[in-house]
Design a protein around this motif. Structure first.
Motif, PDB file in Angstrom:
ATOM      1  N   ASN A 124      -1.773  -0.996  -5.449  1.00  0.00           N
ATOM      2  CA  ASN A 124      -2.515  -0.518  -4.283  1.00  0.00           C
ATOM      3  C   ASN A 124      -2.021   0.881  -3.913  1.00  0.00           C
ATOM      4  OD1 ASN A 124      -4.096  -0.295  -2.004  1.00  0.00           O
ATOM      5  ND2 ASN A 124      -2.966  -1.813  -0.799  1.00  0.00           N
ATOM      6  N   LYS A 154      -6.598   4.978  -6.224  1.00  0.00           N
ATOM      7  CA  LYS A 154      -7.600   5.630  -5.365  1.00  0.00           C
ATOM      8  C   LYS A 154      -7.200   7.081  -5.120  1.00  0.00           C
ATOM      9  CE  LYS A 154      -7.015   2.287  -2.343  1.00  0.00           C
ATOM     10  NZ  LYS A 154      -6.408   1.232  -3.159  1.00  0.00           N
ATOM     11  N   SER A 187       0.846  -1.196   0.000  1.00  0.00           N
ATOM     12  CA  SER A 187       0.000   0.000   0.000  1.00  0.00           C
ATOM     13  C   SER A 187       0.880   1.243   0.000  1.00  0.00           C
ATOM     14  CB  SER A 187      -0.933  -0.001   1.202  1.00  0.00           C
ATOM     15  OG  SER A 187      -0.198  -0.136   2.406  1.00  0.00           O
ATOM     16  N   THR A 215      -2.669   5.137  -3.486  1.00  0.00           N
ATOM     17  CA  THR A 215      -3.661   6.149  -3.116  1.00  0.00           C
ATOM     18  C   THR A 215      -3.008   7.522  -3.172  1.00  0.00           C
ATOM     19  OG1 THR A 215      -4.808   4.623  -1.620  1.00  0.00           O
ATOM     20  CG2 THR A 215      -5.207   6.977  -1.291  1.00  0.00           C
ATOM     21  N   LYS A 229      -8.397  10.806  -2.993  1.00  0.00           N
ATOM     22  CA  LYS A 229      -9.226  11.384  -1.939  1.00  0.00           C
ATOM     23  C   LYS A 229      -8.878  12.856  -1.760  1.00  0.00           C
ATOM     24  CE  LYS A 229      -9.346   7.096   0.833  1.00  0.00           C
ATOM     25  NZ  LYS A 229     -10.790   6.832   0.752  1.00  0.00           N
ATOM     26  N   ASN A 255      -6.960   1.252 -11.045  1.00  0.00           N
ATOM     27  CA  ASN A 255      -6.582   0.722  -9.735  1.00  0.00           C
ATOM     28  C   ASN A 255      -5.917   1.776  -8.852  1.00  0.00           C
ATOM     29  OD1 ASN A 255      -4.318   0.873 -11.352  1.00  0.00           O
ATOM     30  ND2 ASN A 255      -3.334  -0.935 -10.483  1.00  0.00           N
TER      31      ASN A 255
END
Length: 238
Positions: free
Chosen positions: A106, A133, A84, A108, A135, A131
């Motif tokens: 993975n 992410k 991650s 972000t 925010k 794939n």
């Protein structure tokens, strides 16, 4: 960006922040608009419009070689492709794209500018990637349960926070607390800076944050700092 950015200039925030200038703070940094949310909102509103009109993704923060160095470091240290990864202050998200193309599955990106996240999303969609992410998130005031990241990456965000006109010292302390929250024990923090030396960064991120220091993550420093030209080995926090 989350007080920094991956794209809005080839260099770091405040390259000469400790050289001359007016009214330096107690830590030697000259406060600058580069440390404010208003500045970066305006930057990414402009870059989003440019992308929508011309397809230009914008410049890469610290240049393409800085991204390649980070990926080479991750490869050298055998970071699993499913680890991650959190990009703090992702800006235009170009580094996320490079990580995904390399095989990291993975990843972000967070940024406190909605326009930056919208721009990142548009670029990622154009690249046909699904794939990644994204925010809208202020790293100094986390509202979501971000935690457990194996790798956290900062390319200019901490530099920009250091230039904030409103109590930058406290904001830096909050950054360290947020990092302690999101980065798993035995995880790695990779930071690119043009305002801090290796020794200064190690001192800054070794301060007590309310957890036992020997359980804090490890720090590695990308090479755009004074007298430090290569990616550091894995250096544990004190």
């Amino acid at each position: 960006m989350s007080a920094g950015a991956d794209g809005s200039g080839g260099g770091g925030a405040g390259t000469e922040a400790r050289v001359g200038g007016d009214s330096p703070g107690a830590d030697g940094f000259v406060p600058s608009a580069l440390g404010t949310r208003e500045h970066w909102d305006a930057v990414y509103e402009r870059e989003l419009k440019t992308f929508q009109e011309y397809g230009d993704t914008g410049e890469i923060w610290f240049g393409e070689e800085s991204m390649n160095r980070l990926i080479r470091w991750m490869q050298k240290h055998k970071i699993p492709l499913d680890a991650s990864v959190l990009d703090i202050g992702t800006g235009n998200g170009v580094f996320l794209v490079e990580l995904a193309k390399f095989g990291f599955s993975n990843v972000t990106g967070i940024d406190y500018s909605p326009s930056a996240i919208q721009l990142s999303g548009s670029i990622i969609e154009k690249e046909g990637l699904s794939n990644i992410k994204l925010k809208v998130e202020d790293f100094l005031n986390l509202s979501t349960k971000l935690s457990g990241f194996h790798i956290c990456i900062d390319k200019g965000t901490f530099d920009a926070i250091s230039l904030n006109p409103d109590n930058a010292i406290e904001k830096r302390k909050q950054y360290v607390k947020s990092l302690s929250r999101v980065l798993k024990v035995k995880g790695f923090f990779l930071i690119t800076s043009c305002n801090w030396t290796k020794e200064e960064l190690l001192n800054e991120f070794s301060e007590d944050t309310g957890r036992q220091q020997n359980t804090l993550p490890q720090i590695s420093l990308e090479g755009l700092v004074t007298s430090y030209s290569e990616l550091a080995s894995m250096v544990p926090f004190a």
